[in-house]
Scaffold this motif. Sequence first.
Motif, PDB file in Angstrom:
ATOM      1  N   PRO A  88       0.813  -1.225   0.000  1.00 42.06           N
ATOM      2  CA  PRO A  88       0.000   0.000   0.000  1.00 42.06           C
ATOM      3  C   PRO A  88       0.842   1.269   0.000  1.00 42.06           C
ATOM      4  O   PRO A  88       1.862   1.364   0.707  1.00 42.06           O
ATOM      5  N   TYR A  89       0.426   2.234  -0.817  1.00 37.76           N
ATOM      6  CA  TYR A  89       0.990   3.567  -0.903  1.00 37.76           C
ATOM      7  C   TYR A  89       2.407   3.610  -1.477  1.00 37.76           C
ATOM      8  O   TYR A  89       2.962   4.688  -1.679  1.00 37.76           O
ATOM      9  N   ASP A 121       1.165   0.498  -5.224  1.00 38.46           N
ATOM     10  CA  ASP A 121      -0.219   0.221  -5.601  1.00 38.46           C
ATOM     11  C   ASP A 121      -0.855   1.256  -6.519  1.00 38.46           C
ATOM     12  O   ASP A 121      -2.059   1.210  -6.772  1.00 38.46           O
ATOM     13  N   VAL A 164      -2.210  -8.684  -1.442  1.00 37.02           N
ATOM     14  CA  VAL A 164      -1.902  -7.464  -0.702  1.00 37.02           C
ATOM     15  C   VAL A 164      -1.031  -7.800   0.508  1.00 37.02           C
ATOM     16  O   VAL A 164      -1.185  -8.847   1.141  1.00 37.02           O
ATOM     17  N   LEU A 184      -4.600   1.796   8.314  1.00 40.81           N
ATOM     18  CA  LEU A 184      -4.985   0.759   7.359  1.00 40.81           C
ATOM     19  C   LEU A 184      -4.986  -0.621   7.997  1.00 40.81           C
ATOM     20  O   LEU A 184      -5.846  -1.460   7.701  1.00 40.81           O
ATOM     21  N   ALA A 217      -5.048  -5.918   5.395  1.00 40.88           N
ATOM     22  CA  ALA A 217      -5.657  -4.668   4.938  1.00 40.88           C
ATOM     23  C   ALA A 217      -7.178  -4.856   4.838  1.00 40.88           C
ATOM     24  O   ALA A 217      -7.665  -5.974   4.691  1.00 40.88           O
ATOM     25  N   TRP A 229     -12.207  -3.762   1.509  1.00 41.72           N
ATOM     26  CA  TRP A 229     -12.420  -2.850   0.388  1.00 41.72           C
ATOM     27  C   TRP A 229     -11.136  -2.610  -0.383  1.00 41.72           C
ATOM     28  O   TRP A 229     -11.139  -2.505  -1.628  1.00 41.72           O
ATOM     29  N   TYR A 230     -10.021  -2.520   0.350  1.00 37.57           N
ATOM     30  CA  TYR A 230      -8.736  -2.274  -0.308  1.00 37.57           C
ATOM     31  C   TYR A 230      -8.296  -3.509  -1.098  1.00 37.57           C
ATOM     32  O   TYR A 230      -7.852  -3.402  -2.249  1.00 37.57           O
ATOM     33  N   GLN A 231      -8.451  -4.675  -0.492  1.00 34.36           N
ATOM     34  CA  GLN A 231      -8.089  -5.917  -1.183  1.00 34.36           C
ATOM     35  C   GLN A 231      -8.909  -6.079  -2.460  1.00 34.36           C
ATOM     36  O   GLN A 231      -8.373  -6.472  -3.509  1.00 34.36           O
ATOM     37  N   ARG A 240     -10.267  -3.790  -4.287  1.00 36.78           N
ATOM     38  CA  ARG A 240      -9.861  -2.820  -5.306  1.00 36.78           C
ATOM     39  C   ARG A 240      -8.610  -3.298  -6.037  1.00 36.78           C
ATOM     40  O   ARG A 240      -8.540  -3.263  -7.270  1.00 36.78           O
ATOM     41  N   ILE A 241      -7.611  -3.757  -5.289  1.00 33.65           N
ATOM     42  CA  ILE A 241      -6.364  -4.230  -5.893  1.00 33.65           C
ATOM     43  C   ILE A 241      -6.623  -5.456  -6.762  1.00 33.65           C
ATOM     44  O   ILE A 241      -6.133  -5.556  -7.904  1.00 33.65           O
TER      45      ILE A 241
END
Length: 349
Positions: free
Chosen positions: A232-233, A236, A260, A289, A296, A299-301, A303-304
């Motif tokens: 992340p960041y 990504d 992730v 996060l 994580a 929602w983040y997983q 998206r990736i």
Amino acid sequence: MRWDNLADNPAETTKTGTGALFAAEAVTTRTFDTPEFRGITFHEIRARSIVNRVPGASRMPFEWTVNPYRGCSHACVYCFARKTHSYLDLDTGIGFDSQIVVKTNAPELVRREIASPRWHGAHIAMGTNVDCYQRAEGRYRLMPGILTALRDHANPFSILTKGTLILRDLEVLRQAAEVTEVGVSVSVGFTDPELWRTVEPGTPSPERRLDVVRALSEHGIGCGVLMAPVIPYLGDRPEQLRETVRAIAAAGATSVTPLVLHLRPGAREWFMEWLGRHHPHLVRRYERLYADGAYAPTWYQRRITRLVHELATEYGIGPSHRGTARDFREGGEPQTPPPGSGPTQLTLL
């Protein structure tokens, strides 16, 4: 170093009813004053067993593993296996990177254990804890004997690696693939050279790892890529994901499976210390996060995973499927979710 809880102790074995991993008198400690091994200490042991059952509570898509080494000179700051070094009273930071346990009798143990009448030829996964093709393998050469034993017994197996040394064993891999199911996955989470130099300092470059994918494919051994970790960041951004998937496709990978970053105890402390030194402005963002644990947010997983799968489709490669090395992902569910469901964070161990 504490060997007592792992070494042969008749009184404890009787009391607990559990066998030891090795005999204490069989431990030999060595250092080698060569550039590739400078600063690394090797603890050579004669293990009592090598084919290990994955704990029943695990969500891994395989049941049996072989790990000829403990600790890893790849020195990936995020490595989830760091916690295992605490079992030997070694720290999970520098100790994990530089104190390597070598099971010198691993090949003969594999041959003996899979020849047992109690063994029924189950799939064996390698590289799921630490890399079996880390630098130590260049000296100890344990994998040729292990692969030969699996080939001779037509026992299915798979390998996950960041190491280029696997190409040394290309011929035995080809021979094994003629008689049983063989799967290979290479781990490439990103292609950014600056990120690689700081977060995976002991590994071959992503470019060289993709050369492994290309070479295996050219020799008829299909190779998937575990795109892990997506950090992340730092790794990504859409353009970073696109470049990585593009390079994976160009190398001829049969699949790409995104994963992730997850931060378990042992790895979390070491990674956050690294983050504070190299990217202090991200510390608070990471604390938020990963506030709920090692993984994580969903929602983040999602998206990736969605972005990577869309890019994979665009470049002509698909998600992984069960039954091949492309199962080296976190968790037992298929990577492509059924209709109406979203991807979940998975775990190697």
